[in-house]
Design an enzyme around this catalytic site. Structure first.
Site, PDB file in Angstrom:
ATOM      1  N   GLY A 148     -15.328 -33.446  33.312  1.00 49.93           N
ATOM      2  CA  GLY A 148     -16.528 -33.423  34.161  1.00 49.93           C
ATOM      3  C   GLY A 148     -17.226 -34.563  34.092  1.00 49.93           C
ATOM      4  O   GLY A 148     -16.801 -35.680  33.299  1.00 49.93           O
ATOM      5  N   ARG A 149     -18.190 -34.849  35.143  1.00 50.06           N
ATOM      6  CA  ARG A 149     -19.064 -36.027  35.118  1.00 50.06           C
ATOM      7  C   ARG A 149     -20.333 -35.608  35.379  1.00 50.06           C
ATOM      8  O   ARG A 149     -20.939 -34.480  35.988  1.00 50.06           O
ATOM      9  CB  ARG A 149     -18.481 -36.866  36.787  1.00 50.06           C
ATOM     10  CG  ARG A 149     -17.176 -37.151  36.660  1.00 50.06           C
ATOM     11  CD  ARG A 149     -16.910 -37.936  37.694  1.00 50.06           C
ATOM     12  NE  ARG A 149     -15.699 -38.819  37.822  1.00 50.06           N
ATOM     13  CZ  ARG A 149     -15.130 -39.784  37.275  1.00 50.06           C
ATOM     14  NH1 ARG A 149     -15.955 -40.437  36.509  1.00 50.06           N
ATOM     15  NH2 ARG A 149     -13.944 -40.203  37.453  1.00 50.06           N
ATOM     16  N   GLY A 150     -21.062 -36.562  34.940  1.00 54.85           N
ATOM     17  CA  GLY A 150     -22.805 -36.134  35.075  1.00 54.85           C
ATOM     18  C   GLY A 150     -23.441 -37.578  35.154  1.00 54.85           C
ATOM     19  O   GLY A 150     -22.734 -38.666  35.262  1.00 54.85           O
ATOM     20  N   GLY A 151     -24.798 -37.503  35.027  1.00 53.37           N
ATOM     21  CA  GLY A 151     -25.464 -38.799  35.053  1.00 53.37           C
ATOM     22  C   GLY A 151     -25.276 -39.790  33.959  1.00 53.37           C
ATOM     23  O   GLY A 151     -25.370 -41.055  33.908  1.00 53.37           O
TER      24      GLY A 151
ATOM     25  N   VAL B  35     -16.682 -37.054  30.862  1.00 48.04           N
ATOM     26  CA  VAL B  35     -16.226 -36.563  29.840  1.00 48.04           C
ATOM     27  C   VAL B  35     -14.728 -36.161  30.033  1.00 48.04           C
ATOM     28  O   VAL B  35     -14.122 -35.574  30.898  1.00 48.04           O
ATOM     29  CB  VAL B  35     -17.030 -35.177  29.261  1.00 48.04           C
ATOM     30  CG1 VAL B  35     -16.360 -34.705  28.090  1.00 48.04           C
ATOM     31  CG2 VAL B  35     -18.436 -35.805  29.327  1.00 48.04           C
TER      32      VAL B  35
ATOM     33  N   LYS C 145     -17.018 -38.490  25.674  1.00 44.00           N
ATOM     34  CA  LYS C 145     -18.089 -38.980  26.681  1.00 44.00           C
ATOM     35  C   LYS C 145     -18.175 -40.239  26.835  1.00 44.00           C
ATOM     36  O   LYS C 145     -18.586 -40.962  25.795  1.00 44.00           O
ATOM     37  CB  LYS C 145     -19.483 -38.079  26.207  1.00 44.00           C
ATOM     38  CG  LYS C 145     -20.427 -38.144  27.351  1.00 44.00           C
ATOM     39  CD  LYS C 145     -21.926 -37.839  26.820  1.00 44.00           C
ATOM     40  CE  LYS C 145     -21.676 -36.104  26.696  1.00 44.00           C
ATOM     41  NZ  LYS C 145     -23.289 -35.912  26.224  1.00 44.00           N
TER      42      LYS C 145
ATOM     43  N   ASP D  55     -34.429 -30.399  27.071  1.00 44.37           N
ATOM     44  CA  ASP D  55     -33.218 -30.087  28.170  1.00 44.37           C
ATOM     45  C   ASP D  55     -32.638 -28.869  27.865  1.00 44.37           C
ATOM     46  O   ASP D  55     -31.305 -28.810  28.124  1.00 44.37           O
ATOM     47  CB  ASP D  55     -32.524 -31.213  28.695  1.00 44.37           C
ATOM     48  CG  ASP D  55     -31.895 -30.788  30.055  1.00 44.37           C
ATOM     49  OD1 ASP D  55     -32.400 -30.141  30.841  1.00 44.37           O
ATOM     50  OD2 ASP D  55     -30.766 -31.631  30.170  1.00 44.37           O
TER      51      ASP D  55
END
Length: 360
Positions: free
Chosen positions: A61-64, A68, A81, A177
């Site tokens: 996956g990808r995020g800010g 990962v 990560k 969060d």
């Protein structure tokens, strides 16, 4: 929306499996900025090899923060990560993740295994149970649906993790969060772990709130005072956990634009937090209406507009223990009142659960 990543945490005792690799050129124990840290400084070449050169085929996956990847390191499956070099926010969150997880180890917090500074990268053991967000949405056929018993176990596990953070000896650690995407499950057995500490804060004065300059977090989980004033504290986490509990009870997402109102907390408030009416149809056969009603009252006390009226994590945990015992066929559930004492019948049982909460 953050990436739906499944990375795991293992028990602290499993670190012994990694310590044996230190002399093989895979890990290098060195973390001078954090005395007493269990972390390993990892070799960049070893991480590249473990992920096939950070191949897209390994992408989870990808995020800010960045991306990962699934990896195989020293005979174990891991999640790696990797920070996006262009992400200034990611760099700050990388440092924050290491800052807290280098020292805060608990059964219900993700265990950070190590770091690498050239990428830079963070390494966790891989989980196979998915995130609670995935499991509630039944996003694919990989995972079995969550039964009521498992959902209640998840609620207790997350409350345990938060209680540990809020009772940190140097001051309350505010996660910042808490959401179903940041609760990962090991399987088997199913154990819930809080992850993603990039927005974490240490508050040495537990009775105060901290003012932040920028509003960060996820819509649907942000408490009213944070949205209005930018102030956060342990009560902010309790509010977010209340939304997670609501998702576990209803099976619905925290924020759905097509719903009126779109945020789940306001929707439940419009329904009077009626647990029996809000309960997910998929678990009605597992959860009695009286248990659902008490669970709804607990959620309501987490989601009060006034933070002073919200449960502390310790009393919340005791209330969840009481509901668990009721679901197992024990005494009638008792929940905490605004002052932290029993809110109804079952006072002696509640005090026993409160003592149990203090011991975890």
């Amino acid at each position: 929306m953050p990436p739906k990543i499944s990375h795991n945490d293992c028990g602290v005792t499993e670190m012994e499996r990694f310590e044996g690799f230190a002399g093989r050129g895979v890990f290098h124990r060195s973390f001078p900025a954090q005395a007493n840290s269990h972390l390993e400084q990892m070799d960049a070449a070893a991480l590249a090899a473990a992920t096939d050169g950070f191949s897209d085929a390994r992408l989870l996956g990808r995020g800010g923060f960045g991306a990962v990847y699934r990896g195989r390191l020293a005979g174990l499956d891991v999640a790696v990560k990797r920070l996006d070099a262009a992400s200034m926010q990611g760099a700050a969150e990388f440092a924050n993740e290491v800052r807290f997880l280098a020292r805060a180890t608990h059964r219900n917090l993700i265990l950070l295994l190590g770091y690498e500074t050239e990428g830079p990268c963070l390494v966790y053991e891989l989980a196979r149970g998915g995130s609670v967000e995935e499991r509630l949405a039944c996003a694919n056929d990989t995972y079995a649906p969550l039964t009521w018993s498992l959902r209640l176990g998840v609620a207790i596990d997350v409350a345990r993790g938060l209680n540990f953070l809020h009772a940190w000896p140097e001051g309350a650690i505010v996660h910042g969060d808490v959401k179903t995407a940041n609760v990962l499950l090991t399987e088997p057995p199913v154990v819930a772990k809080l992850c993603d500490f990039g927005l974490g804060r240490l508050m040495r004065d537990r009775s105060s709130q901290m003012t932040t300059m920028n509003l960060k977090g996820s819509w649907g989980y942000i408490c009213p005072e944070y949205a209005r004033t930018g102030k956060v504290g342990p009560g902010s986490d309790v509010y977010s956990l209340g939304v997670v509990l609501l998702e576990l009870m209803t099976g619905a997402a925290a924020f759905e634009p097509a719903r009126s109102p779109p945020d789940l907390a306001s929707y439940a408030r419009s329904k009077g937090f009626d647990g029996a009416a809000l309960l997910d149809a998929r678990v009605r056969g597992d959860c009695g209406g009286s248990v659902a009603d008490v669970f709804g009252r607990v959620v309501e006390q987490c989601l009060t507009e006034n933070r002073a009226d919200r449960m502390a994590t310790e009393t919340l945990l005791a209330s969840l223990f009481s509901i668990r015992d009721t679901a197992r066929g024990g005494h009638s559930a008792a929940i905490a009142g605004p002052s932290g004492g029993p809110g109804g019948g079952g006072g002696h049982s509640f005090l026993a659960r409160l003592n149990e909460a203090k011991s975890v």
